[in-house]
Design a protein around this motif. Sequence first.
Motif, PDB file in Angstrom:
ATOM      1  N   LYS A  65       8.849  15.834  -0.950  1.00 37.18           N
ATOM      2  CA  LYS A  65       9.832  16.735  -0.340  1.00 37.18           C
ATOM      3  C   LYS A  65      11.070  15.988   0.146  1.00 37.18           C
ATOM      4  N   ILE A  66      10.930  14.679   0.359  1.00 36.19           N
ATOM      5  CA  ILE A  66      12.062  13.918   0.895  1.00 36.19           C
ATOM      6  C   ILE A  66      12.611  12.912  -0.124  1.00 36.19           C
ATOM      7  N   GLY A  67      12.226  13.100  -1.388  1.00 39.42           N
ATOM      8  CA  GLY A  67      12.842  12.290  -2.434  1.00 39.42           C
ATOM      9  C   GLY A  67      11.953  11.282  -3.120  1.00 39.42           C
ATOM     10  N   PHE A  68      10.755  11.027  -2.585  1.00 39.09           N
ATOM     11  CA  PHE A  68       9.811  10.117  -3.236  1.00 39.09           C
ATOM     12  C   PHE A  68       8.879  10.970  -4.103  1.00 39.09           C
ATOM     13  N   ASP A  69       9.316  11.291  -5.307  1.00 36.99           N
ATOM     14  CA  ASP A  69       8.566  12.248  -6.116  1.00 36.99           C
ATOM     15  C   ASP A  69       7.945  11.634  -7.369  1.00 36.99           C
TER      16      ASP A  69
ATOM     17  N   PRO B 286      -0.984  -2.762  -5.968  1.00 38.26           N
ATOM     18  CA  PRO B 286      -0.487  -1.798  -4.995  1.00 38.26           C
ATOM     19  C   PRO B 286      -0.652  -0.330  -5.363  1.00 38.26           C
ATOM     20  N   ALA B 287      -1.044  -0.022  -6.609  1.00 41.25           N
ATOM     21  CA  ALA B 287      -0.926   1.359  -7.077  1.00 41.25           C
ATOM     22  C   ALA B 287      -2.061   2.252  -6.602  1.00 41.25           C
ATOM     23  N   GLY B 288      -3.213   1.663  -6.220  1.00 42.16           N
ATOM     24  CA  GLY B 288      -4.348   2.477  -5.800  1.00 42.16           C
ATOM     25  C   GLY B 288      -5.006   3.228  -6.947  1.00 42.16           C
ATOM     26  N   THR B 289      -4.731   2.811  -8.192  1.00 41.95           N
ATOM     27  CA  THR B 289      -5.268   3.510  -9.349  1.00 41.95           C
ATOM     28  C   THR B 289      -6.602   2.909  -9.787  1.00 41.95           C
ATOM     29  N   MET B 290      -7.364   3.688 -10.558  1.00 40.49           N
ATOM     30  CA  MET B 290      -8.699   3.269 -10.961  1.00 40.49           C
ATOM     31  C   MET B 290      -8.909   3.424 -12.453  1.00 40.49           C
ATOM     32  N   LEU B 291      -9.785   2.584 -12.975  1.00 44.63           N
ATOM     33  CA  LEU B 291     -10.318   2.758 -14.324  1.00 44.63           C
ATOM     34  C   LEU B 291     -11.534   3.670 -14.253  1.00 44.63           C
ATOM     35  N   THR B 292     -11.685   4.570 -15.226  1.00 48.59           N
ATOM     36  CA  THR B 292     -12.925   5.325 -15.322  1.00 48.59           C
ATOM     37  C   THR B 292     -14.044   4.391 -15.778  1.00 48.59           C
ATOM     38  N   SER B 293     -15.270   4.840 -15.657  1.00 52.17           N
ATOM     39  CA  SER B 293     -16.404   4.028 -16.122  1.00 52.17           C
ATOM     40  C   SER B 293     -16.269   3.694 -17.598  1.00 52.17           C
ATOM     41  N   ALA B 294     -15.869   4.684 -18.395  1.00 52.77           N
ATOM     42  CA  ALA B 294     -15.732   4.455 -19.839  1.00 52.77           C
ATOM     43  C   ALA B 294     -14.624   3.453 -20.128  1.00 52.77           C
ATOM     44  N   GLU B 295     -13.507   3.547 -19.401  1.00 51.82           N
ATOM     45  CA  GLU B 295     -12.399   2.617 -19.615  1.00 51.82           C
ATOM     46  C   GLU B 295     -12.787   1.196 -19.216  1.00 51.82           C
ATOM     47  N   LEU B 296     -13.511   1.066 -18.102  1.00 48.90           N
ATOM     48  CA  LEU B 296     -13.949  -0.253 -17.656  1.00 48.90           C
ATOM     49  C   LEU B 296     -14.916  -0.864 -18.661  1.00 48.90           C
TER      50      LEU B 296
ATOM     51  N   HIS C 222      11.620  -4.144  -8.867  1.00 47.75           N
ATOM     52  CA  HIS C 222      12.855  -3.781  -8.169  1.00 47.75           C
ATOM     53  C   HIS C 222      13.032  -2.271  -8.101  1.00 47.75           C
ATOM     54  N   GLU C 223      12.224  -1.521  -8.887  1.00 46.53           N
ATOM     55  CA  GLU C 223      12.322  -0.061  -8.897  1.00 46.53           C
ATOM     56  C   GLU C 223      11.243   0.606  -8.044  1.00 46.53           C
TER      57      GLU C 223
ATOM     58  N   ALA D 154       5.478   3.948  -5.105  1.00 49.28           N
ATOM     59  CA  ALA D 154       6.516   4.935  -5.380  1.00 49.28           C
ATOM     60  C   ALA D 154       7.647   4.331  -6.201  1.00 49.28           C
ATOM     61  N   ASN D 155       8.030   5.029  -7.266  1.00 45.21           N
ATOM     62  CA  ASN D 155       9.199   4.650  -8.044  1.00 45.21           C
ATOM     63  C   ASN D 155      10.436   5.183  -7.327  1.00 45.21           C
TER      64      ASN D 155
END
Length: 380
Positions: free
Chosen positions: A301-305, A173-183, A354-355, A318-319
């Motif tokens: 701005k509404i608390g999801f920071d 769910p995070a939408g995060t990526m590995l760089t080429s070097a990390e992969l 849960h967070e 979002a945490n």
Amino acid sequence: MKVANRGDVKPFYAMEVMKAANKLESEGRRIYHMEVGQPATSAPQAVLDAAEKALKDNPIGYTEALGIPELRSAIAKHYGDMYGLDLDPKRVVVTTGSSTGFLLTFLSLFNTGDRVVLAEPGYPAYRNILGALDIEAVGLPCGPNTNFQPSPDLMATIKDPVQGLLVASPSNPAGTMLTSAELEKLIGYCEERHISFISDEIYHGLTYEQDAATALQFTNDVVVINSFSKYFSMTGWRLGWMIVPEQLVTTVEKLAQSMFISAPSVSQHAAVAAFDCKGEVKGYINAYAKNRELLLRELPKIGFDKLAAADGAFYIYANVNHLTDDSMEFCQKMLNECGVAATPGIDFDPHRGHEYIRLSFAGAYEEMEGAINALRQWLI
């Protein structure tokens, strides 16, 4: 009638939320759908035209288990166009959605009792399919310090032997990526230890700051799984593909013949045209980018920071531990009280989920604006 233990898997909470949201919507409530990764757009027009032509011109029957030659060749060419790779179409396996690809991969690579590492948070169907096959899913806690992605150092914390690692970049769910070097480093770590590497590349093309690297740029000894659902906005067409090592093709073909016969014929004929629609698809991606920009600007701005990077795909992870210690209850309240449907993090991480909550920005811009306004009134 006795029910088999392998069917005892946890529900897919995103679908449970969608069911509850649809019920409220049918009762007249205004609901803002951010719970599932369902593009608001249709399949590209050329795909629709090709499907109509296929219905008129072709008998809608079985195809070869590995897929029609035209589509396998088009997919191989796509790897040349997108990554500069010379891919043999014989290594391409067309599947009934990516879910079939995961099932065929797990069956062809692992035996009962084998252990496969999954990043947590991660797509829940991985765990559920492995569990149904009596293959142990080994959760690997990943957090902001590694961009919610696995690393060789994290892998080294697993003491008992493992037979596989499944990586998704961009991730759900995070939408995060590995760089080429990390992969490349992660693949090298697995090759040194004879750990089978599976690369979920379903969200390739849906990136915002940098292009995603394919595992095939570093080795042929991996299984890559992809789909027409996300990038090409073809979720209901139930069509995906695998790229497998040459020595695995026959095994996968025999399993596919017995379990699925073939992927849907009309979808296959139509999907050949998808690779000529990248200009239209670029418009879809621009729309997602606009949604992403709105949410990354307004949510804090509404608390999801405390948000994951959202490098690719169309999700915000979002945490919300400053607002709740029960993401399921929080999502239920949010849906019932302000009409915003989101997925609880426990879908993706049974230990720390849960967070967290996941918000999908695959919908229309107006839907995102409405959700932000509803959340603002609810939280502030």
